[in-house]
Scaffold this motif. Structure first.
Motif, PDB file in Angstrom:
ATOM      1  N   UNK A  33       0.824  -1.209   0.000  1.00 53.64           N
ATOM      2  CA  UNK A  33       0.000   0.000   0.000  1.00 53.64           C
ATOM      3  C   UNK A  33       0.859   1.262   0.000  1.00 53.64           C
ATOM      4  N   UNK A  34       1.998   1.218   0.680  1.00 58.37           N
ATOM      5  CA  UNK A  34       2.909   2.353   0.650  1.00 58.37           C
ATOM      6  C   UNK A  34       3.496   2.566  -0.727  1.00 58.37           C
ATOM      7  N   UNK A  35       3.849   1.483  -1.388  1.00 58.42           N
ATOM      8  CA  UNK A  35       4.396   1.575  -2.736  1.00 58.42           C
ATOM      9  C   UNK A  35       3.346   2.109  -3.710  1.00 58.42           C
ATOM     10  N   UNK A  36       2.084   1.721  -3.504  1.00 58.24           N
ATOM     11  CA  UNK A  36       1.012   2.147  -4.402  1.00 58.24           C
ATOM     12  C   UNK A  36       0.547   3.576  -4.128  1.00 58.24           C
ATOM     13  N   UNK A  37       0.998   4.176  -3.027  1.00 57.88           N
ATOM     14  CA  UNK A  37       0.604   5.543  -2.717  1.00 57.88           C
ATOM     15  C   UNK A  37      -0.715   5.671  -1.984  1.00 57.88           C
ATOM     16  N   UNK A  38      -1.153   4.619  -1.348  1.00 62.70           N
ATOM     17  CA  UNK A  38      -2.430   4.633  -0.641  1.00 62.70           C
ATOM     18  C   UNK A  38      -2.405   5.590   0.546  1.00 62.70           C
ATOM     19  N   UNK A  39      -1.280   5.674   1.235  1.00 64.60           N
ATOM     20  CA  UNK A  39      -1.207   6.476   2.451  1.00 64.60           C
ATOM     21  C   UNK A  39      -1.162   7.978   2.184  1.00 64.60           C
ATOM     22  N   UNK A  40      -0.988   8.381   0.946  1.00 64.60           N
ATOM     23  CA  UNK A  40      -1.050   9.805   0.614  1.00 64.60           C
ATOM     24  C   UNK A  40      -2.483  10.326   0.615  1.00 64.60           C
ATOM     25  N   UNK A  41      -3.461   9.423   0.421  1.00 62.92           N
ATOM     26  CA  UNK A  41      -4.857   9.875   0.385  1.00 62.92           C
ATOM     27  C   UNK A  41      -5.596   9.578   1.682  1.00 62.92           C
ATOM     28  N   UNK A  42      -4.909   8.978   2.649  1.00 60.26           N
ATOM     29  CA  UNK A  42      -5.528   8.638   3.933  1.00 60.26           C
ATOM     30  C   UNK A  42      -5.272   9.772   4.907  1.00 60.26           C
ATOM     31  N   UNK A  43      -6.288  10.096   5.713  1.00 57.49           N
ATOM     32  CA  UNK A  43      -6.178  11.197   6.663  1.00 57.49           C
ATOM     33  C   UNK A  43      -5.110  10.937   7.711  1.00 57.49           C
ATOM     34  N   UNK A  44      -5.083   9.741   8.283  1.00 58.77           N
ATOM     35  CA  UNK A  44      -4.149   9.411   9.361  1.00 58.77           C
ATOM     36  C   UNK A  44      -3.526   8.045   9.061  1.00 58.77           C
ATOM     37  N   UNK A  45      -2.341   8.008   8.443  1.00 58.07           N
ATOM     38  CA  UNK A  45      -1.745   6.731   8.027  1.00 58.07           C
ATOM     39  C   UNK A  45      -1.532   5.743   9.174  1.00 58.07           C
ATOM     40  N   UNK A  46      -1.136   6.224  10.351  1.00 58.09           N
ATOM     41  CA  UNK A  46      -0.917   5.309  11.474  1.00 58.09           C
ATOM     42  C   UNK A  46      -2.218   4.645  11.914  1.00 58.09           C
ATOM     43  N   UNK A  47      -3.289   5.404  11.923  1.00 59.18           N
ATOM     44  CA  UNK A  47      -4.589   4.851  12.285  1.00 59.18           C
ATOM     45  C   UNK A  47      -5.066   3.855  11.236  1.00 59.18           C
ATOM     46  N   UNK A  48      -4.796   4.143   9.974  1.00 63.58           N
ATOM     47  CA  UNK A  48      -5.154   3.212   8.904  1.00 63.58           C
ATOM     48  C   UNK A  48      -4.376   1.906   9.046  1.00 63.58           C
TER      49      UNK A  48
END
Length: 66
Positions: A33-48
């Protein structure tokens, strides 16, 4: 499934291996998911990340105990 099992004479709860497998699966999924860029669109990556781990652990636990 037994509530605990022995590993070299030590009683371990059944959820411990599920926790370890969940951690490994979450780590692999986190890398993808990090490689795909998912965490750039998530409000709080740690919570996700925590929610993904809880979902994996819950699914494995339900599959074992249901």
């Amino acid at each position: 499934m037994p509530r605990e099992f022995t590993l070299f004479g030590v009683l371990l709860p059944t959820l411990l291996p599920l926790f370890i497998v969940s951690f490994v699966l979450q780590t692999v999924l986190d890398r993808v998911l990090g490689w795909a860029g998912f965490y750039r669109i998530v409000w709080h990556p740690s919570l996700a990340r925590l929610c993904i781990f809880i979902a994996i652990f819950g699914a494995l636990s339900l599959s074992l105990y249901k």
